[in-house]
Design an enzyme around this catalytic site. Structure first.
Site, PDB file in Angstrom:
ATOM      1  N   LYS A 124       0.949  -1.192   0.060  1.00  0.00           N
ATOM      2  CA  LYS A 124      -0.108   0.058  -0.042  1.00  0.00           C
ATOM      3  C   LYS A 124       0.820   1.210  -0.155  1.00  0.00           C
ATOM      4  CE  LYS A 124      -1.818   1.754   3.885  1.00  0.00           C
ATOM      5  NZ  LYS A 124      -1.341   3.008   4.368  1.00  0.00           N
ATOM      6  N   ASN A 125       1.778   1.406   1.054  1.00  0.00           N
ATOM      7  CA  ASN A 125       2.698   2.648   0.937  1.00  0.00           C
ATOM      8  C   ASN A 125       3.398   2.996   0.089  1.00  0.00           C
ATOM      9  OD1 ASN A 125       1.133   3.166   3.181  1.00  0.00           O
ATOM     10  ND2 ASN A 125       2.735   2.646   4.682  1.00  0.00           N
ATOM     11  N   CYS A 161      -4.197  13.028  12.637  1.00  0.00           N
ATOM     12  CA  CYS A 161      -4.963  11.743  12.549  1.00  0.00           C
ATOM     13  C   CYS A 161      -4.995  10.956  13.697  1.00  0.00           C
ATOM     14  CB  CYS A 161      -4.413  10.850  11.466  1.00  0.00           C
ATOM     15  SG  CYS A 161      -3.260   9.646  11.519  1.00  0.00           S
ATOM     16  N   ARG A 214       1.062  14.471  12.936  1.00  0.00           N
ATOM     17  CA  ARG A 214       1.584  14.490  11.579  1.00  0.00           C
ATOM     18  C   ARG A 214       1.575  15.616  10.761  1.00  0.00           C
ATOM     19  NH1 ARG A 214      -0.803   8.989   9.291  1.00  0.00           N
ATOM     20  NH2 ARG A 214       1.001   8.879   8.232  1.00  0.00           N
ATOM     21  N   ASP A 267       4.775   0.464  12.025  1.00  0.00           N
ATOM     22  CA  ASP A 267       3.413  -0.193  11.376  1.00  0.00           C
ATOM     23  C   ASP A 267       3.397  -1.547  12.054  1.00  0.00           C
ATOM     24  OD1 ASP A 267       3.173   2.368  10.247  1.00  0.00           O
ATOM     25  OD2 ASP A 267       3.747   1.952   8.031  1.00  0.00           O
ATOM     26  N   ARG A 276      -8.612  -0.566   4.718  1.00  0.00           N
ATOM     27  CA  ARG A 276      -7.697   0.517   3.834  1.00  0.00           C
ATOM     28  C   ARG A 276      -6.238   0.140   3.656  1.00  0.00           C
ATOM     29  NH1 ARG A 276      -7.762   6.168   6.928  1.00  0.00           N
ATOM     30  NH2 ARG A 276      -6.295   6.526   5.007  1.00  0.00           N
TER      31      ARG A 276
HETATM   32  C1  EPZ Z   1       4.559   6.910   6.256  1.00  0.00           C
HETATM   33  O1  EPZ Z   1       3.735   8.001   6.915  1.00  0.00           O
HETATM   34  C2  EPZ Z   1       3.571   5.781   6.307  1.00  0.00           C
HETATM   35  N1  EPZ Z   1       2.427   6.069   5.430  1.00  0.00           N
HETATM   36  C3  EPZ Z   1       3.017   5.290   7.646  1.00  0.00           C
HETATM   37  O2  EPZ Z   1       2.255   4.140   7.420  1.00  0.00           O
HETATM   38  C4  EPZ Z   1       4.271   4.908   8.286  1.00  0.00           C
HETATM   39  O3  EPZ Z   1       4.026   4.624   9.767  1.00  0.00           O
HETATM   40  C5  EPZ Z   1       5.340   6.045   8.512  1.00  0.00           C
HETATM   41  O4  EPZ Z   1       5.653   6.475   7.402  1.00  0.00           O
HETATM   42  C6  EPZ Z   1       6.621   5.628   9.145  1.00  0.00           C
HETATM   43  O5  EPZ Z   1       7.297   4.654   8.616  1.00  0.00           O
HETATM   44  C7  EPZ Z   1       2.399   5.919   4.009  1.00  0.00           C
HETATM   45  O6  EPZ Z   1       3.513   5.759   3.555  1.00  0.00           O
HETATM   46  C8  EPZ Z   1       1.339   6.631   3.288  1.00  0.00           C
HETATM   47  P1  EPZ Z   1       6.727  10.068   8.228  1.00  0.00           P
HETATM   48  P2  EPZ Z   1       4.558   9.395   6.927  1.00  0.00           P
HETATM   49  O7  EPZ Z   1       6.529  11.319   7.689  1.00  0.00           O
HETATM   50  O8  EPZ Z   1       5.319   9.524   5.660  1.00  0.00           O
HETATM   51  C9  EPZ Z   1       6.494  13.659  11.626  1.00  0.00           C
HETATM   52  C10 EPZ Z   1       0.172   3.165   7.815  1.00  0.00           C
HETATM   53  O9  EPZ Z   1      -0.203   2.290   8.936  1.00  0.00           O
HETATM   54  N2  EPZ Z   1       6.572  14.605  10.562  1.00  0.00           N
HETATM   55  O10 EPZ Z   1       7.916   9.291   8.497  1.00  0.00           O
HETATM   56  O11 EPZ Z   1       3.493  10.366   7.091  1.00  0.00           O
HETATM   57  C11 EPZ Z   1       5.400  12.702  11.682  1.00  0.00           C
HETATM   58  O12 EPZ Z   1       4.449  13.588  12.496  1.00  0.00           O
HETATM   59  C12 EPZ Z   1       0.802   4.330   8.088  1.00  0.00           C
HETATM   60  O13 EPZ Z   1       0.626   2.175   6.743  1.00  0.00           O
HETATM   61  C13 EPZ Z   1       6.884  15.987  10.817  1.00  0.00           C
HETATM   62  O14 EPZ Z   1       6.957  16.487  11.806  1.00  0.00           O
HETATM   63  O15 EPZ Z   1       5.472   9.426   8.013  1.00  0.00           O
HETATM   64  C14 EPZ Z   1       5.933  11.774  12.456  1.00  0.00           C
HETATM   65  O16 EPZ Z   1       5.993  11.742  13.888  1.00  0.00           O
HETATM   66  C15 EPZ Z   1       0.465   5.163   9.025  1.00  0.00           C
HETATM   67  N3  EPZ Z   1       6.808  16.670   9.647  1.00  0.00           N
HETATM   68  C16 EPZ Z   1       7.208  11.489  11.994  1.00  0.00           C
HETATM   69  O17 EPZ Z   1       7.786  12.483  11.435  1.00  0.00           O
HETATM   70  C17 EPZ Z   1       6.524  16.462   8.625  1.00  0.00           C
HETATM   71  O18 EPZ Z   1       6.749  17.332   7.599  1.00  0.00           O
HETATM   72  C18 EPZ Z   1       7.391  10.365  10.900  1.00  0.00           C
HETATM   73  O19 EPZ Z   1       6.759  10.614   9.964  1.00  0.00           O
HETATM   74  C19 EPZ Z   1       6.660  15.181   8.353  1.00  0.00           C
HETATM   75  C20 EPZ Z   1       6.610  14.127   9.291  1.00  0.00           C
END
Ligand code: EPZ
Length: 424
Positions: A22-23, A118, A123, A308, A400
């Site tokens: 998915k991701n 969320c 996020r 995850d 999802r």
């Molecule tokens: C991706 O989310 C995945 N989603 C998530 O999968 C996964 O848990 C996550 O990566 C970590 O591996 C998709 O690929 C669609 P991040 P993403 O940016 O890209 C903070 C699932 O269950 N952050 O690495 O949103 C954020 O709040 C989902 O399939 C900022 O502060 O994750 C988090 O605490 C859930 N500012 C941390 O970084 C930003 O601009 C990591 O988020 C971006 C992120």
């Protein structure tokens, strides 16, 4: 709303085919916006999230041909008729935000709603926006929307992320393919889905090196072409079924698993006393009567233990011998499954970012409620182990990200049924 009814206590045996990730699929789909030529994705997972993004792409003018149930999808963004992604669409699925970078890179402007928070955390998307600003985009946030413009095109930039965000790394990489000059992304995320996206973009004519390391170089090109690309296998789906087999006991082979991407999960399972045999694209999980040992895990960016899989590991540890400490380092609110697991008899104390799980001899079936995608599948794993019947409601979260979950589990001897009963 549908519910799942699980009668626990059956060991699992058989083979489970792992679906496309998915991701990865969600970012590969966004890549279609970068080119006027058709992009064909194979090994596409049929999920609520991927179907949802294909509808958003259609609303932007992309011609989508993806028959129901098919694992091959065609996207043709020859004509982009809109550069606006409305609140309703981005709110429902955060990955919709990923259309911003490709639209900005190809068309020079886009208006995309901010996703908002969320269930698992706030996020923010500040790192995405800083990367686009570094590439010369003007960004204004107005009435909940990001209005981005780069009328003369994006320019290559040197971007150092304060921490490795998966989404920001992918988004910056997508946009940088069409920027003028070189972009360097430092301290970017190293998740396998990032290398998958880079491979697809390179197939389309991009010049990306270093994806999968913390320093990615992207030499901008003037245009990308189309082509056909297979979505990588889903490491989180594979890890989830590995834990289901470990928790329920038995002998399950995961076919088409991305074994290289699962190192931290395999280590944790082995420490817990589970037999894991790694083959060519297969993972065989066996546990026959031996007790599970308690193991501590800390979620980390790849190659660390994935956030995850944290909920699923907690379900596994619920019946292990001893006490395990599970620390969530990526998201600030990702323990909502803990109180639901407790309803099934698990002993879990949450202290800030740590959950202390004291293994119990037996879980007992009960009605529980899914709160997010991975949380919901952790309840399914616990239900497979629990004595009696577990009813999981709000399983739209599950749909999802898990393709044909009941079919895959019942194929291995589990008793899992979907009912259409109303959710309270
Ligand atoms: C991706 O989310 C995945 N989603 C998530 O999968 C996964 O848990 C996550 O990566 C970590 O591996 C998709 O690929 C669609 P991040 P993403 O940016 O890209 C903070 C699932 O269950 N952050 O690495 O949103 C954020 O709040 C989902 O399939 C900022 O502060 O994750 C988090 O605490 C859930 N500012 C941390 O970084 C930003 O601009 C990591 O988020 C971006 C992120």
């Amino acid at each position: 709303m549908d519910k799942l009814l699980i009668t626990g206590g059956k060991t699992l045996s058989g083979t489970i085919d792992i679906s496309g990730a998915k991701n990865s699929a969600l970012k590969l789909m966004a890549a279609c916006l970068l080119t006027a030529e058709p992009l064909q994705l194979t090994n596409m997972p049929n999920l609520a999230d991927t179907r949802f993004l294909s509808q958003l792409l259609s609303s932007l003018g992309v011609e989508v041909y993806w028959p129901k149930g098919a694992s091959e999808a065609h996207f043709n963004a020859a004509q982009i008729s809109s550069t606006i992604a409305p609140y309703d669409q981005v709110r429902k699925m955060r990955a919709s935000f990923n259309v911003l970078g490709p639209l900005l890179a190809r068309i020079g402007h886009a208006t995309v709603s901010l996703p908002g928070g969320c269930a698992i955390g706030a996020r923010p998307v500040d790192l995405h926006l800083k990367a686009f600003e570094a590439m010369g985009a003007d960004i204004v946030i107005e009435e909940g929307y990001v209005k981005a413009a780069a009328i003369r095109g994006l320019e290559g930039a040197h971007i150092v992320f304060p921490f490795p965000s998966v989404g920001a790394t992918e988004h910056a990489m997508l946009a940088a393919t069409l920027a003028k000059g070189e972009t360097v992304l430092e301290n970017g995320a190293r998740e396998p889905e990032i290398a998958d996206l880079a491979n697809c973009l390179n197939m389309m004519g991009a010049k990306i090196t270093g994806a999968g390391t913390d320093k990615i170089r992207i030499e901008g090109v003037t245009g990308l072409k189309g082509g056909t690309y297979p979505v990588m296998a889903d490491r989180i789906e594979a890890g989830t079924y590995a834990m289901a087999a470990a928790a329920a006991g038995g002998d399950v082979t995961l076919q088409g698993a991305p074994v290289q991407a699962l190192g931290a999960m395999v280590d944790a399972l082995r420490q817990a006393g589970v037999n894991v045999d790694i083959g060519e694209g297969t993972l065989r999980i066996r546990r026959n009567g031996t007790a599970l040992k308690a193991v501590n895990v800390d979620t980390r960016p790849h190659p660390g233990f994935p956030t995850d899989l944290q909920a699923q590991f907690m379900a596994l540890m619920a019946t292990a011998d001893g006490t395990s400490v599970i620390r969530e380092n990526i998201f600030e609110n990702r323990f909502m499954h803990a109180p639901e697991l407790t309803r099934l008899g698990a002993s879990i104390a949450v202290r800030g970012q740590e959950a202390v799980v004291t293994g119990v001899a037996q879980l007992k079936g009960a009605p529980v409620m899914a709160t997010d995608l991975r949380a919901s599948v952790s309840l399914v794993i616990a239900g497979l182990v629990a004595d009696g019947e577990t009813e999981v409601s709000r399983i739209y979260h599950l749909d999802r990200g898990f393709e044909r979950l009941e079919e895959k589990l019942t194929g291995c001897g589990a008793d899992v049924r979907r009912t259409g009963a109303e959710d309270g």
